[in-house]
Every structure is written in C-alpha cells, then in structure tokens.
Design a protein around this motif. Structure first.
Motif, PDB file in Angstrom:
ATOM      1  N   ASP A   1      44.910  38.720  32.558  1.00 51.73           N
ATOM      2  CA  ASP A   1      43.582  38.127  32.424  1.00 51.73           C
ATOM      3  C   ASP A   1      42.577  39.106  33.039  1.00 51.73           C
ATOM      4  OD1 ASP A   1      41.277  36.695  32.365  1.00 51.73           O
ATOM      5  OD2 ASP A   1      42.096  34.869  33.263  1.00 51.73           O
ATOM      6  N   TYR A   2      41.884  39.827  32.186  1.00 49.62           N
ATOM      7  CA  TYR A   2      40.972  40.860  32.666  1.00 49.62           C
ATOM      8  C   TYR A   2      39.661  40.294  33.207  1.00 49.62           C
ATOM      9  CZ  TYR A   2      44.083  44.311  30.590  1.00 49.62           C
ATOM     10  OH  TYR A   2      45.165  45.089  30.297  1.00 49.62           O
ATOM     11  N   SER A   3      39.458  38.994  33.051  1.00 49.04           N
ATOM     12  CA  SER A   3      38.245  38.390  33.588  1.00 49.04           C
ATOM     13  C   SER A   3      38.354  38.086  35.072  1.00 49.04           C
ATOM     14  CB  SER A   3      37.912  37.097  32.832  1.00 49.04           C
ATOM     15  OG  SER A   3      38.871  36.084  33.125  1.00 49.04           O
ATOM     16  N   LEU A   4      39.557  38.252  35.623  1.00 48.68           N
ATOM     17  CA  LEU A   4      39.759  37.927  37.041  1.00 48.68           C
ATOM     18  C   LEU A   4      39.391  39.116  37.928  1.00 48.68           C
ATOM     19  CD1 LEU A   4      43.183  36.062  36.900  1.00 48.68           C
ATOM     20  CD2 LEU A   4      40.888  35.059  37.047  1.00 48.68           C
ATOM     21  N   PRO A   5      38.739  38.873  39.053  1.00 46.93           N
ATOM     22  CA  PRO A   5      38.472  39.961  39.998  1.00 46.93           C
ATOM     23  C   PRO A   5      39.754  40.412  40.673  1.00 46.93           C
ATOM     24  CG  PRO A   5      37.830  37.851  40.940  1.00 46.93           C
ATOM     25  CD  PRO A   5      38.215  37.574  39.512  1.00 46.93           C
ATOM     26  N   ALA A   6      39.671  41.521  41.379  1.00 50.29           N
ATOM     27  CA  ALA A   6      40.837  42.020  42.117  1.00 50.29           C
ATOM     28  C   ALA A   6      41.243  41.011  43.184  1.00 50.29           C
ATOM     29  CB  ALA A   6      40.505  43.360  42.752  1.00 50.29           C
ATOM     30  N   ASP A   7      42.517  41.021  43.504  1.00 49.92           N
ATOM     31  CA  ASP A   7      43.012  40.119  44.537  1.00 49.92           C
ATOM     32  C   ASP A   7      42.301  40.383  45.849  1.00 49.92           C
ATOM     33  OD1 ASP A   7      45.191  39.483  46.820  1.00 49.92           O
ATOM     34  OD2 ASP A   7      45.565  38.215  45.063  1.00 49.92           O
ATOM     35  N   SER A   8      42.067  39.335  46.611  1.00 51.18           N
ATOM     36  CA  SER A   8      41.326  39.470  47.867  1.00 51.18           C
ATOM     37  C   SER A   8      42.034  40.378  48.871  1.00 51.18           C
ATOM     38  CB  SER A   8      41.094  38.093  48.496  1.00 51.18           C
ATOM     39  OG  SER A   8      42.340  37.440  48.741  1.00 51.18           O
ATOM     40  N   SER A   9      43.336  40.592  48.688  1.00 51.85           N
ATOM     41  CA  SER A   9      44.060  41.487  49.600  1.00 51.85           C
ATOM     42  C   SER A   9      43.572  42.926  49.475  1.00 51.85           C
ATOM     43  CB  SER A   9      45.568  41.420  49.318  1.00 51.85           C
ATOM     44  OG  SER A   9      45.852  41.863  47.997  1.00 51.85           O
ATOM     45  N   THR A  10      42.941  43.267  48.348  1.00 52.55           N
ATOM     46  CA  THR A  10      42.428  44.631  48.168  1.00 52.55           C
ATOM     47  C   THR A  10      41.137  44.867  48.942  1.00 52.55           C
ATOM     48  OG1 THR A  10      41.168  44.044  46.175  1.00 52.55           O
ATOM     49  CG2 THR A  10      43.447  44.758  45.865  1.00 52.55           C
TER      50      THR A  10
ATOM     51  N   VAL B   1      22.330  49.760  30.391  1.00 53.38           N
ATOM     52  CA  VAL B   1      23.404  48.827  30.750  1.00 53.38           C
ATOM     53  C   VAL B   1      23.050  48.091  32.038  1.00 53.38           C
ATOM     54  CG1 VAL B   1      25.130  50.336  29.690  1.00 53.38           C
ATOM     55  CG2 VAL B   1      24.710  50.488  32.142  1.00 53.38           C
ATOM     56  N   PHE B   2      23.832  47.057  32.317  1.00 59.25           N
ATOM     57  CA  PHE B   2      23.684  46.288  33.555  1.00 59.25           C
ATOM     58  C   PHE B   2      25.064  46.101  34.179  1.00 59.25           C
ATOM     59  CE2 PHE B   2      20.458  44.905  30.536  1.00 59.25           C
ATOM     60  CZ  PHE B   2      19.277  45.033  31.261  1.00 59.25           C
ATOM     61  N   LEU B   3      25.142  46.301  35.485  1.00 61.01           N
ATOM     62  CA  LEU B   3      26.349  45.970  36.246  1.00 61.01           C
ATOM     63  C   LEU B   3      26.249  44.508  36.663  1.00 61.01           C
ATOM     64  CD1 LEU B   3      26.594  49.161  38.487  1.00 61.01           C
ATOM     65  CD2 LEU B   3      27.518  48.789  36.192  1.00 61.01           C
ATOM     66  N   THR B   4      27.376  43.849  36.792  1.00 58.99           N
ATOM     67  CA  THR B   4      27.398  42.403  37.005  1.00 58.99           C
ATOM     68  C   THR B   4      28.072  42.037  38.327  1.00 58.99           C
ATOM     69  OG1 THR B   4      29.560  42.096  35.980  1.00 58.99           O
ATOM     70  CG2 THR B   4      27.637  42.142  34.498  1.00 58.99           C
ATOM     71  N   PRO B   5      27.950  40.774  38.735  1.00 66.43           N
ATOM     72  CA  PRO B   5      28.671  40.326  39.932  1.00 66.43           C
ATOM     73  C   PRO B   5      30.184  40.506  39.812  1.00 66.43           C
ATOM     74  CG  PRO B   5      26.942  38.772  39.383  1.00 66.43           C
ATOM     75  CD  PRO B   5      26.997  39.755  38.254  1.00 66.43           C
ATOM     76  N   LEU B   6      30.746  40.338  38.611  1.00 68.25           N
ATOM     77  CA  LEU B   6      32.194  40.538  38.451  1.00 68.25           C
ATOM     78  C   LEU B   6      32.563  42.002  38.647  1.00 68.25           C
ATOM     79  CD1 LEU B   6      35.033  39.609  37.753  1.00 68.25           C
ATOM     80  CD2 LEU B   6      34.463  39.861  35.322  1.00 68.25           C
ATOM     81  N   PHE B   7      31.723  42.921  38.177  1.00 69.52           N
ATOM     82  CA  PHE B   7      31.968  44.349  38.399  1.00 69.52           C
ATOM     83  C   PHE B   7      32.175  44.625  39.888  1.00 69.52           C
ATOM     84  CE2 PHE B   7      30.716  48.623  39.463  1.00 69.52           C
ATOM     85  CZ  PHE B   7      31.206  49.411  38.437  1.00 69.52           C
ATOM     86  N   ALA B   8      31.441  43.916  40.735  1.00 70.22           N
ATOM     87  CA  ALA B   8      31.478  44.142  42.180  1.00 70.22           C
ATOM     88  C   ALA B   8      32.886  44.012  42.744  1.00 70.22           C
ATOM     89  CB  ALA B   8      30.540  43.162  42.881  1.00 70.22           C
ATOM     90  N   LYS B   9      33.671  43.086  42.204  1.00 70.51           N
ATOM     91  CA  LYS B   9      35.000  42.811  42.763  1.00 70.51           C
ATOM     92  C   LYS B   9      36.133  43.135  41.794  1.00 70.51           C
ATOM     93  CE  LYS B   9      33.299  39.097  45.754  1.00 70.51           C
ATOM     94  NZ  LYS B   9      33.417  37.660  46.139  1.00 70.51           N
ATOM     95  N   TRP B  10      35.814  43.889  40.751  1.00 73.74           N
ATOM     96  CA  TRP B  10      36.816  44.133  39.710  1.00 73.74           C
ATOM     97  C   TRP B  10      37.421  45.521  39.869  1.00 73.74           C
ATOM     98  CZ3 TRP B  10      38.423  47.087  35.607  1.00 73.74           C
ATOM     99  CH2 TRP B  10      39.259  46.471  34.659  1.00 73.74           C
ATOM    100  N   LEU B  11      38.737  45.588  39.781  1.00 72.45           N
ATOM    101  CA  LEU B  11      39.466  46.856  39.793  1.00 72.45           C
ATOM    102  C   LEU B  11      40.416  46.891  38.606  1.00 72.45           C
ATOM    103  CD1 LEU B  11      40.507  47.335  43.549  1.00 72.45           C
ATOM    104  CD2 LEU B  11      38.691  48.539  42.315  1.00 72.45           C
TER     105      LEU B  11
END
Length: 485
Positions: free
Chosen positions: A96-105, A277-287
C-alpha cells in the motif's frame, strides 16, 4: 620456335598463379591478425588515420546490456537505508503505497533532496511556479519527523547580474549552502549549472565510421560513474550536437552532472521534479518501501502507435522492451540509481532526436499535429521510456510507477493526505497554471475551505507563494526549522 613460345607462356601463367596465391593467403593472414588484435582490445587505432577510430564491428549488438553487472553498487543499499528492505529479498506481496513510513524510521537521520532546474533566462515564466513549490516545501516540513531533512536544490547558471538581487537570494537560496551533516537544518541550495547548449567542450579526438559504432561506444565503453574518464567527452559532444535545441534536456542532465555533489552531501534519496508541483503532508513521512526501488510518476503520452514504435527501436538497438507505458517525469530513488538512469535517458533522447525525428519536427514546424502519436515535445519521456523498459524487462532495477501518488493531477478532488506529489498538467480545470498566471485566482481569499483536497491545497499553496513577500516566506521557513532538532 612455336614450342618455345608455348613453353614460355606456360611458365608465365604459373608465375602469375603463384603470386596471386601469395597475395590471397597474405590477405587472409592480415585479416586474422586484425581479428586477433581486435579481440585483444576494444579500441583499434588505425595507423593511417589522423585521429583514433573506434572499431566495434566485432560487438554483438543483440547482446544483453547488463548495466547492473558493470555497476553493481547502484542496486545496493547504504548502511543507513538498510532500515528498509531490499526489493530482492522482500517478503511483501502487496504494498500500500499510500501509507507513510513506519514510525520506527523516525528515529533515524534521513536526508532527501528535491532537484529542479531553473532556466534564469525564463525567470518571468517560472518564478511563481518555484514560489509555490517553495511554499509547499515549508508546509510539508510541518509534518516531517524532526530528525529527517529535505533540502530544495536548484540547478541554475550563476550569473551575477541575475543573482545579485534575485528573488532566489531573497528566499535564502544560495550557492554557498551545502549540506555537511544530517543535523543541518533544511536549506535551499543553488548549484552552478551551465546549460549544455552553451558549454565549451574540449575537441573530441575519437572518430567513428558509423552511427552504430558511436551508439555502441556510448552504451558500452564509457564509465558512467567516472567524471574523469576522457571518453566522457564523447558523451557530452553527443548531447550537445543533438539536444542543444531541446528545451528540457537540462532538467535531466542536471541529475547526471550533480551526482558527485549529491553523493558526497550524504543524501539518502533524491526526487527529480518539475517546478510546477506541490509537496504534500504525506510526502513528509513517506519513504520508499524498499531501499533500492526506483519510483516514477504518471505520464500521459503513451498510445499503441508510440509504444509499438519504441518497442521496434529497442529491438534495433539490441535492447529489451517490457511494454510499460506512461512512465512519468518525476523520479524518486537513490543518487547512484539517478546517475545510471539519467545517463541512459539522455542517450535515449539523443538517439531518438537524430534517428526518429525529422528536422521540421525538431524545429517545431509541425506543432502538435502528430500528438499524441509521436511528438518531439515529449522527447524526454520517450527517451526514458525506451531505456527504463530495458531495465524493467531485464530485471536490473525495480522501477515502480506510482500512478496514484506521484505526478498526481492538480485538478482532482482527492484527499491530499493520500498523495505524495502533485503536478499541474495542461488544462483549464481548477487548479490550472494557465488561469493562475493569467491572474484569474487573484481575487480568491487565502482562507480556502477544503484545503485538504488536492485542487484546493494546490490553490492555497500557489496563492500564498505568490502573495507572500520573500521575507514572509523566509520567516515561515525559519520558524518551522526551529522544530528540527
């Protein structure tokens, strides 16, 4: 007397046959010698030639171009990014690519850079696009883990007359900025970049007897990762001769040329993007889901005709072709993979420009008459499609098209928190860059409702980027950076 003449004539014929045989076997021996010499060296310099001539006739042009075998580190994971799985050993079946990176990162220092090319001669056309990207960069940082860093890196020609009082300077974008530590605060970095059309290159002393020899040489004989390789000059001449008039070549070449700076600055991941382009809140936590994935966004240029044509061209070059379509212009991966893919993309662009487009097409005389079948304006996308499909089919890189997350259209009403990156494509539906530049949104209040939706988030970021003074934007950045420990 008659017998004597016949005897003499017979002797003469035998002598001629003998000498002809010597010449024939001598020619065979000479060919065997040349073949043996050619087997020992890929470069055969003719003693009669004024300049070296590359001999590649013995190369099998249908062989597999295995770039990962030559540059295995491009698929390796750095020690810091090993918090993510290697795609080859991944156990993830469905992602699921819509999920941000795990909080452990979040406890790790992760550094990223968004790369854009800014043509200073077109400042009036692009400054507002850059300002709305800059505004969304600040907004994104509100949601970014405190140990992560995302820099904005701008490749531009350093002209004093422009930068002495430019809006970029007022936004604290500087040629003096350089990341020296993952602890440094987010910064806007300028990198001096000379467009290919105005570069002064050293003359090339290598000549080719055919275009196919030139193509083989560029794909097989140049060390892609060695800027000091003298053969690299052939590559730059190749680009300058064929792509100087193509307006978007530098937006790819910057990613290739910037490798040393980006690698030694310690960036874990790079994002190559246009400015609209625009960066989004999801970009902030996505890896990336794997440490060595290569992501591309959505495109809108593929159809049956150009897909079949690119497949045929790949076959002509001895490349494989997976048939993947609409691979978009935004990239997200590691510095090493950017170096490889940008080189191959530039080759594809230069090859297609010469071999598959006529002069009227290259000069824009046909306009958009051949769109969407075959259009010179999207040469960049054709070039990357050609070589990326080879990498996909031969399983050299794990290239993933994020259709619903990267290069997402700005006129959609999707939840912005489910999107990584928004791209403003051509069109009149809100949000439209044409209407924006025409001032049609200027009367809109900055207190925009539904800013959690893509189209309204885009409008909000664009209007604030335009209306806020440079010092206001800079103060907003600095106040946000205070939370970066």
């Amino acid at each position: 007397m008659l017998k004597t003449k016949k005897y003499f004539l017979s002797i003469l014929i035998l002598i001629v046959v003998f000498l002809t045989s010597l010449a024939y076997f001598g020619e065979i021996n000479q060919k065997l010698f040349i073949q043996k010499l050619d087997y020992q060296s890929e470069l055969l310099v003719s003693p009669l030639a004024k300049n070296p001539v590359i001999k590649t006739d013995n190369v099998n042009r249908t062989e597999d171009f295995n770039f990962i075998k030559r540059y295995p580190w491009t698929r390796e994971c750095e020690s810091k990014t090993k918090i993510l799985q290697d795609f080859e050993s991944s156990t993830l079946d469905k992602i699921d690519y819509s999920l941000p990176a795990d909080s452990s990162t979040h406890q790790f220092r992760i550094t990223r850079a968004v790369l854009v090319y800014f043509p200073i001669e077109q400042v009036q056309n692009f400054q507002y696009e850059f300002r709305w990207l800059y505004r969304s960069w600040i907004e994104m940082q509100k949601h970014e883990p405190t140990k992560w860093r995302t820099d904005l890196i701008v490749f531009a020609r350093n002209e004093k007359n422009f930068f002495n009082n430019s809006f970029l300077n007022k936004l604290n974008c500087s040629f003096m900025h350089k990341r020296t530590s993952p602890n440094d605060k987010p910064m806007c970095v300028l990198i001096n970049y000379e467009p290919i059309k105005t570069r002064k290159l050293e003359p090339s002393d290598i000549q080719f007897s055919s275009q196919n020899q030139l193509y083989d040489f560029i794909l097989k004989n140049i060390n892609i990762f060695d800027d000091l390789d003298p053969k690299m000059n052939v590559f730059y001449h190749f680009l300058k001769n064929r792509l100087s008039s193509y307006g978007y070549v530098d937006s790819i070449l910057m990613a290739f040329d910037g490798y040393k700076h980006l690698k030694y600055s310690g960036y874990d991941f790079l994002i190559r993007s246009d400015m609209d382009v625009f960066l989004t809140p999801l970009f902030a936590k996505w890896l990336p889901k794997h440490c060595n994935d290569f992501y591309v966004g959505r495109g809108g240029y593929s159809n049956e005709f150009n897909t079949n044509r690119l497949s045929r061209i790949a076959k002509n070059l001895g490349l494989e072709y997976a048939g993947s379509t609409n691979l978009g212009s935004t990239w997200y991966s590691t510095p090493d993979q950017f170096r490889l893919v940008s080189y191959l993309t530039l080759f594809g662009m230069a090859y297609l420009s010469k071999e598959e487009f006529s002069s009227p097409e290259r000069e824009g005389k046909l306009g958009v008459q051949l769109w969407p079948d075959w259009h010179y304006g999207v040469l960049l996308l054709y070039g990357q499609n050609l070589l990326m499909n080879h990498l996909i089919q031969t399983k050299q890189l794990n290239i993933v098209k994020l259709l619903e997350y990267l290069d997402y259209p700005s006129h959609f009403s999707t939840d912005v928190n489910k999107i990584i990156h928004i791209h403003v494509f051509h069109g009149s539906d809100m949000f439209s860059k044409f209407d924006f530049k025409a001032g049609k949104y200027d009367g809109t209040s900055e207190n925009i409702a539904n800013a959690n939706l893509v189209k309204f988030y885009s409008l909000k970021m664009a209007l604030e980027g335009k209306k806020m003074l440079p010092n206001e934007l800079l103060n907003l950045l600095e106040s946000q950076s205070m939370f970066k420990n």
